[in-house]
Scaffold this motif. Sequence first.
Motif, PDB file in Angstrom:
ATOM      1  N   ILE A   9       0.863  -1.176   0.000  1.00  0.00           N
ATOM      2  CA  ILE A   9       0.000   0.000   0.000  1.00  0.00           C
ATOM      3  C   ILE A   9       0.901   1.228   0.000  1.00  0.00           C
ATOM      4  O   ILE A   9       1.779   1.358   0.851  1.00  0.00           O
ATOM      5  N   GLN A  10       0.705   2.106  -0.965  1.00  0.00           N
ATOM      6  CA  GLN A  10       1.436   3.376  -1.033  1.00  0.00           C
ATOM      7  C   GLN A  10       0.408   4.487  -0.916  1.00  0.00           C
ATOM      8  O   GLN A  10      -0.559   4.520  -1.665  1.00  0.00           O
ATOM      9  N   ARG A  11       0.630   5.378   0.056  1.00  0.00           N
ATOM     10  CA  ARG A  11      -0.375   6.409   0.287  1.00  0.00           C
ATOM     11  C   ARG A  11       0.290   7.725   0.681  1.00  0.00           C
ATOM     12  O   ARG A  11       1.216   7.747   1.478  1.00  0.00           O
TER      13      ARG A  11
ATOM     14  N   TYR B  57      -5.654  13.118  -7.594  1.00  0.00           N
ATOM     15  CA  TYR B  57      -4.370  13.814  -7.723  1.00  0.00           C
ATOM     16  C   TYR B  57      -3.247  12.947  -7.164  1.00  0.00           C
ATOM     17  O   TYR B  57      -2.209  12.758  -7.809  1.00  0.00           O
ATOM     18  N   TYR B  58      -3.468  12.398  -5.982  1.00  0.00           N
ATOM     19  CA  TYR B  58      -2.434  11.565  -5.362  1.00  0.00           C
ATOM     20  C   TYR B  58      -2.199  10.273  -6.144  1.00  0.00           C
ATOM     21  O   TYR B  58      -1.066   9.817  -6.258  1.00  0.00           O
ATOM     22  N   GLN B  59      -3.252   9.702  -6.717  1.00  0.00           N
ATOM     23  CA  GLN B  59      -3.075   8.514  -7.575  1.00  0.00           C
ATOM     24  C   GLN B  59      -2.235   8.867  -8.800  1.00  0.00           C
ATOM     25  O   GLN B  59      -1.386   8.082  -9.238  1.00  0.00           O
ATOM     26  N   HIS B  60      -2.470  10.048  -9.349  1.00  0.00           N
ATOM     27  CA  HIS B  60      -1.694  10.534 -10.491  1.00  0.00           C
ATOM     28  C   HIS B  60      -0.207  10.642 -10.122  1.00  0.00           C
ATOM     29  O   HIS B  60       0.666  10.177 -10.862  1.00  0.00           O
ATOM     30  N   LEU B  61       0.081  11.244  -8.961  1.00  0.00           N
ATOM     31  CA  LEU B  61       1.473  11.394  -8.533  1.00  0.00           C
ATOM     32  C   LEU B  61       2.131  10.039  -8.280  1.00  0.00           C
ATOM     33  O   LEU B  61       3.291   9.831  -8.657  1.00  0.00           O
ATOM     34  N   ILE B  62       1.410   9.120  -7.660  1.00  0.00           N
ATOM     35  CA  ILE B  62       1.946   7.775  -7.425  1.00  0.00           C
ATOM     36  C   ILE B  62       2.263   7.104  -8.760  1.00  0.00           C
ATOM     37  O   ILE B  62       3.299   6.463  -8.917  1.00  0.00           O
ATOM     38  N   GLY B  63       1.392   7.273  -9.752  1.00  0.00           N
ATOM     39  CA  GLY B  63       1.644   6.716 -11.085  1.00  0.00           C
ATOM     40  C   GLY B  63       2.918   7.276 -11.700  1.00  0.00           C
ATOM     41  O   GLY B  63       3.722   6.537 -12.277  1.00  0.00           O
ATOM     42  N   ILE B  64       3.132   8.571 -11.577  1.00  0.00           N
ATOM     43  CA  ILE B  64       4.355   9.197 -12.102  1.00  0.00           C
ATOM     44  C   ILE B  64       5.580   8.643 -11.389  1.00  0.00           C
ATOM     45  O   ILE B  64       6.592   8.318 -12.011  1.00  0.00           O
TER      46      ILE B  64
END
Length: 129
Positions: A2-4, A111-118
């Motif tokens: 889990i990354q959060r 937004y946070y999912q987008h940053l995790i993807g990057i």
Amino acid sequence: MIQRFIELGEGYSDIYELIELARANRHRLSGLFAFHTVKNGKPVTSCVVVLHPTDPGDFQPLYICREGIPNPSVKPNKRYELFAQLAKELGTEIIHLEVKPSTLFAELDLYYQHLIGIMRMNRFIPPLQ
């Protein structure tokens, strides 16, 4: 795994907590990041501390002070200088990324999912197993 993202605030006084989290967890430090963007016409920076996943639990926290610090390349400031001093103290480099502002996303979670993807795409954090 889990990354959060865990948001501490926008970096006004909470930058001090972010710095203390990194110091107290230096044995788990994975990386320091500066996300640069333009929000509401102002160049701003988010400071991020990424720790290695917990064992057990496999939880990887990404602590962030979101979009409240002026971009230091446009307007030098003490808060970002403290973050840069932290990097020197811990013997690491700050990774700089240009990102979209959070205001372009309907929800902060997106937004946070987008940053995790990057971050996964650039192999700064591990992909999910």
